[in-house]
Design a protein around this motif. Structure first.
Motif, PDB file in Angstrom:
ATOM      1  N   GLY A 160       1.132  -0.750   0.021  1.00  0.00           N
ATOM      2  CA  GLY A 160      -0.071   0.454  -0.033  1.00  0.00           C
ATOM      3  C   GLY A 160       0.569   1.002  -0.291  1.00  0.00           C
ATOM      4  O   GLY A 160       0.277   2.446  -0.482  1.00  0.00           O
ATOM      5  N   ASN A 161       1.832   1.392   0.228  1.00  0.00           N
ATOM      6  CA  ASN A 161       3.542   2.297   0.740  1.00  0.00           C
ATOM      7  C   ASN A 161       3.371   2.216  -0.314  1.00  0.00           C
ATOM      8  O   ASN A 161       4.540   3.555  -0.324  1.00  0.00           O
ATOM      9  N   ARG A 162       3.657   1.642  -1.434  1.00  0.00           N
ATOM     10  CA  ARG A 162       4.607   2.066  -2.218  1.00  0.00           C
ATOM     11  C   ARG A 162       3.633   1.270  -3.866  1.00  0.00           C
ATOM     12  O   ARG A 162       3.862   0.317  -4.873  1.00  0.00           O
ATOM     13  N   ASN A 163       2.402   2.258  -3.505  1.00  0.00           N
ATOM     14  CA  ASN A 163       1.718   1.910  -4.870  1.00  0.00           C
ATOM     15  C   ASN A 163       0.729   0.502  -5.178  1.00  0.00           C
ATOM     16  O   ASN A 163       1.128   1.144  -6.025  1.00  0.00           O
ATOM     17  N   GLY A 164       1.063   0.171  -4.570  1.00  0.00           N
ATOM     18  CA  GLY A 164       0.215  -1.003  -4.658  1.00  0.00           C
ATOM     19  C   GLY A 164       0.499  -2.342  -5.163  1.00  0.00           C
ATOM     20  O   GLY A 164       1.968  -1.839  -5.194  1.00  0.00           O
ATOM     21  N   GLY A 165      -0.143  -3.155  -5.922  1.00  0.00           N
ATOM     22  CA  GLY A 165       0.951  -4.446  -5.818  1.00  0.00           C
ATOM     23  C   GLY A 165      -0.014  -6.063  -5.623  1.00  0.00           C
ATOM     24  O   GLY A 165      -1.196  -5.997  -5.408  1.00  0.00           O
ATOM     25  N   GLU A 166       0.871  -7.257  -5.276  1.00  0.00           N
ATOM     26  CA  GLU A 166       0.422  -8.508  -5.635  1.00  0.00           C
ATOM     27  C   GLU A 166       1.336  -9.020  -4.244  1.00  0.00           C
ATOM     28  O   GLU A 166       2.210  -8.514  -4.521  1.00  0.00           O
ATOM     29  N   ILE A 167      -0.091  -9.980  -3.417  1.00  0.00           N
ATOM     30  CA  ILE A 167       0.096 -10.207  -2.366  1.00  0.00           C
ATOM     31  C   ILE A 167      -0.157 -12.119  -3.524  1.00  0.00           C
ATOM     32  O   ILE A 167      -0.392 -12.266  -2.873  1.00  0.00           O
ATOM     33  N   VAL A 168       1.322 -12.704  -3.156  1.00  0.00           N
ATOM     34  CA  VAL A 168       1.416 -14.204  -3.078  1.00  0.00           C
ATOM     35  C   VAL A 168       1.414 -14.716  -1.559  1.00  0.00           C
ATOM     36  O   VAL A 168       2.120 -14.742  -1.923  1.00  0.00           O
ATOM     37  N   ILE A 169       0.233 -15.470  -1.741  1.00  0.00           N
ATOM     38  CA  ILE A 169       0.206 -16.328   0.006  1.00  0.00           C
ATOM     39  C   ILE A 169       0.663 -17.832  -0.532  1.00  0.00           C
ATOM     40  O   ILE A 169      -0.156 -18.535  -1.520  1.00  0.00           O
ATOM     41  N   HIS A 170       1.712 -18.029  -0.484  1.00  0.00           N
ATOM     42  CA  HIS A 170       2.538 -19.064   0.205  1.00  0.00           C
ATOM     43  C   HIS A 170       1.614 -20.290   0.953  1.00  0.00           C
ATOM     44  O   HIS A 170       1.493 -19.831   2.501  1.00  0.00           O
TER      45      HIS A 170
ATOM     46  N   PRO B 255      -3.414   1.318  -4.614  1.00  0.00           N
ATOM     47  CA  PRO B 255      -2.371   1.849  -4.160  1.00  0.00           C
ATOM     48  C   PRO B 255      -2.781   2.904  -2.614  1.00  0.00           C
ATOM     49  O   PRO B 255      -4.164   2.855  -2.743  1.00  0.00           O
ATOM     50  N   GLY B 256      -1.810   3.319  -1.981  1.00  0.00           N
ATOM     51  CA  GLY B 256      -2.363   3.801  -0.214  1.00  0.00           C
ATOM     52  C   GLY B 256      -2.779   5.235  -0.625  1.00  0.00           C
ATOM     53  O   GLY B 256      -4.013   5.705  -0.182  1.00  0.00           O
ATOM     54  N   ASN B 257      -2.268   5.402  -1.986  1.00  0.00           N
ATOM     55  CA  ASN B 257      -2.387   6.716  -1.679  1.00  0.00           C
ATOM     56  C   ASN B 257      -2.869   7.384  -3.386  1.00  0.00           C
ATOM     57  O   ASN B 257      -1.371   8.011  -4.346  1.00  0.00           O
ATOM     58  N   ASP B 258      -3.935   6.770  -3.853  1.00  0.00           N
ATOM     59  CA  ASP B 258      -3.670   7.240  -5.034  1.00  0.00           C
ATOM     60  C   ASP B 258      -4.254   8.553  -5.297  1.00  0.00           C
ATOM     61  O   ASP B 258      -5.415   9.061  -4.901  1.00  0.00           O
TER      62      ASP B 258
END
Length: 80
Positions: free
Chosen positions: A45-55, A69-72
């Protein structure tokens, strides 16, 4: 630009690590998988969003979650 990712993986010494692909070091560590997922969500969220891949415990991917994104600067308008 590639999508920012963080993987939540089991640490063989206990707990769960948050790691970026091809990273030399982990991004974080937590005692529980749920806490690691929450921390990964915060990092992305602090890095402009993305994907969490959960193992899972067996190392196989069991789920993924897209983090906005955290601050869109252009958030979607509220439709009423």
């Amino acid at each position: 630009m590639a999508r920012d990712e963080r993987h939540v993986v089991r640490n063989p010494n206990g707990g769960w690590d948050i790691v970026a692909p091809d990273a030399q070091r982990r991004s974080g560590h937590a005692d529980t998988q749920a806490a690691a997922i929450d921390r990964a969500r915060e990092i992305l969220g602090n890095r402009n969003g993305g994907e969490i891949v959960i193992h899972g415990r067996d190392g196989n991917i069991r789920d993924s979650d897209t983090v906005p994104p955290g601050n869109d600067p252009n958030p979607p308008r509220d439709r009423k």
